[in-house]
Motif scaffolding. Structure first.
Motif, mmCIF file in Angstrom:
data_model
loop_
_atom_site.group_PDB
_atom_site.id
_atom_site.type_symbol
_atom_site.label_atom_id
_atom_site.label_comp_id
_atom_site.label_asym_id
_atom_site.label_seq_id
_atom_site.Cartn_x
_atom_site.Cartn_y
_atom_site.Cartn_z
ATOM 1 N N LEU A 4 59.946 1.891 44.010
ATOM 2 C CA LEU A 4 59.092 1.243 44.995
ATOM 3 C C LEU A 4 59.713 -0.105 45.309
ATOM 4 C CD1 LEU A 4 55.494 1.860 43.542
ATOM 5 C CD2 LEU A 4 56.701 3.189 45.280
ATOM 6 N N VAL A 5 59.904 -0.373 46.582
ATOM 7 C CA VAL A 5 60.515 -1.636 47.000
ATOM 8 C C VAL A 5 59.571 -2.362 47.945
ATOM 9 C CG1 VAL A 5 62.463 -2.736 48.134
ATOM 10 C CG2 VAL A 5 62.824 -0.686 46.736
ATOM 11 N N SER A 17 48.673 -15.401 58.170
ATOM 12 C CA SER A 17 48.705 -13.980 57.849
ATOM 13 C C SER A 17 50.091 -13.566 57.363
ATOM 14 C CB SER A 17 48.355 -13.142 59.088
ATOM 15 O OG SER A 17 47.058 -13.414 59.557
ATOM 16 N N LEU A 18 50.095 -12.534 56.545
ATOM 17 C CA LEU A 18 51.319 -11.876 56.115
ATOM 18 C C LEU A 18 51.055 -10.392 56.012
ATOM 19 C CD1 LEU A 18 52.751 -14.085 53.191
ATOM 20 C CD2 LEU A 18 53.795 -13.742 55.441
ATOM 21 N N ARG A 19 52.105 -9.615 56.177
ATOM 22 C CA ARG A 19 52.008 -8.176 55.985
ATOM 23 C C ARG A 19 53.050 -7.751 54.960
ATOM 24 N NH1 ARG A 19 53.854 -3.158 59.728
ATOM 25 N NH2 ARG A 19 52.128 -1.722 59.342
ATOM 26 N N LEU A 20 52.554 -7.198 53.856
ATOM 27 C CA LEU A 20 53.432 -6.681 52.819
ATOM 28 C C LEU A 20 53.676 -5.197 53.049
ATOM 29 C CD1 LEU A 20 51.892 -8.338 49.624
ATOM 30 C CD2 LEU A 20 53.564 -9.277 51.232
ATOM 31 N N SER A 21 54.888 -4.771 52.715
ATOM 32 C CA SER A 21 55.236 -3.359 52.791
ATOM 33 C C SER A 21 55.777 -2.909 51.445
ATOM 34 C CB SER A 21 56.309 -3.116 53.855
ATOM 35 O OG SER A 21 55.867 -3.494 55.126
ATOM 36 N N CYS A 22 55.581 -1.648 51.155
ATOM 37 C CA CYS A 22 56.099 -1.066 49.909
ATOM 38 C C CYS A 22 56.540 0.357 50.220
ATOM 39 C CB CYS A 22 55.039 -1.077 48.828
ATOM 40 S SG CYS A 22 55.493 -0.161 47.342
ATOM 41 N N TRP A 36 47.836 -2.132 45.490
ATOM 42 C CA TRP A 36 48.444 -3.444 45.417
ATOM 43 C C TRP A 36 47.726 -4.233 44.324
ATOM 44 C CZ3 TRP A 36 52.773 -4.962 47.819
ATOM 45 C CH2 TRP A 36 53.197 -4.248 48.947
ATOM 46 N N TYR A 37 48.512 -4.834 43.459
ATOM 47 C CA TYR A 37 48.024 -5.751 42.440
ATOM 48 C C TYR A 37 48.629 -7.125 42.724
ATOM 49 C CZ TYR A 37 46.451 -1.865 39.436
ATOM 50 O OH TYR A 37 45.809 -0.775 38.922
ATOM 51 N N ARG A 38 48.076 -8.140 42.078
ATOM 52 C CA ARG A 38 48.688 -9.462 42.143
ATOM 53 C C ARG A 38 48.504 -10.171 40.805
ATOM 54 N NH1 ARG A 38 44.641 -12.568 46.415
ATOM 55 N NH2 ARG A 38 42.821 -12.755 45.015
ATOM 56 N N THR A 77 55.143 4.946 52.589
ATOM 57 C CA THR A 77 55.028 3.496 52.609
ATOM 58 C C THR A 77 53.563 3.075 52.637
ATOM 59 O OG1 THR A 77 57.144 3.246 53.739
ATOM 60 C CG2 THR A 77 55.628 1.393 53.869
ATOM 61 N N VAL A 78 53.264 2.035 51.877
ATOM 62 C CA VAL A 78 51.939 1.443 51.893
ATOM 63 C C VAL A 78 52.070 -0.003 52.354
ATOM 64 C CG1 VAL A 78 52.016 0.728 49.463
ATOM 65 C CG2 VAL A 78 49.802 1.106 50.576
ATOM 66 N N TYR A 79 51.053 -0.459 53.080
ATOM 67 C CA TYR A 79 51.059 -1.806 53.635
ATOM 68 C C TYR A 79 49.845 -2.587 53.145
ATOM 69 C CZ TYR A 79 54.136 0.600 56.917
ATOM 70 O OH TYR A 79 55.144 1.358 57.477
ATOM 71 N N LEU A 80 49.967 -3.888 53.146
ATOM 72 C CA LEU A 80 48.828 -4.753 52.881
ATOM 73 C C LEU A 80 48.845 -5.859 53.929
ATOM 74 C CD1 LEU A 80 46.433 -5.242 50.935
ATOM 75 C CD2 LEU A 80 47.888 -6.922 49.768
#
Length: 120
Positions: A4-5, A17-22, A36-38, A77-80
């Motif tokens: 997973l990257v 705002s930001l958009r994360l991708s995995c 998604w964890y943090r 792919t998953v996004y946040l």
């Protein structure tokens, strides 16, 4: 081997705002839940958002109404999407997924993490 990257982290001002991708890659038969964890400095890792293969979502109370999790199954792919960011959202964000490598064999896979810093 499954990886997973994550991408999309960075520095943003409060309110931004930001958009994360995995993206998952490797020998993948299918993917169940994606999450998604943090982890903020000095704190335990916490679940931020989860999305099942059936489309059900779950959010931490602290991000409800501000963050949205989504996925593109064709791209694994998953996004946040993170809106109205606050300084307390500053953390390393990790992607997590239950990946099927065979019909009845699953692995829990973690990404390497991406840093999100929200300045006040």
């Amino acid at each position: 081997q499954v990886q997973l990257v994550e991408s999309g982290g960075g520095l943003v001002q409060a309110g931004g705002s930001l958009r994360l991708s995995c993206a998952a890659s490797g020998s993948i038969f299918g993917i169940n839940d994606m999450r998604w964890y943090r982890q903020a400095p000095g704190k335990q890792r916490e679940l931020v958002a989860a999305l099942t293969s059936g489309g059900s979502t779950k959010y931490a109370d602290s991000v409800k109404g501000r963050f949205t999790i989504s996925r593109d199954n064709a791209k694994n792919t998953v996004y946040l999407q993170m809106n109205s960011l606050k300084p307390e959202d500053t953390a390393v964000y990790y992607c997590n997924a239950e990946v099927a490598i065979a019909v009845t064999k699953y692995l829990e896979v973690w990404g390497q993490g991406t840093l999100v810093t929200v300045s006040s």
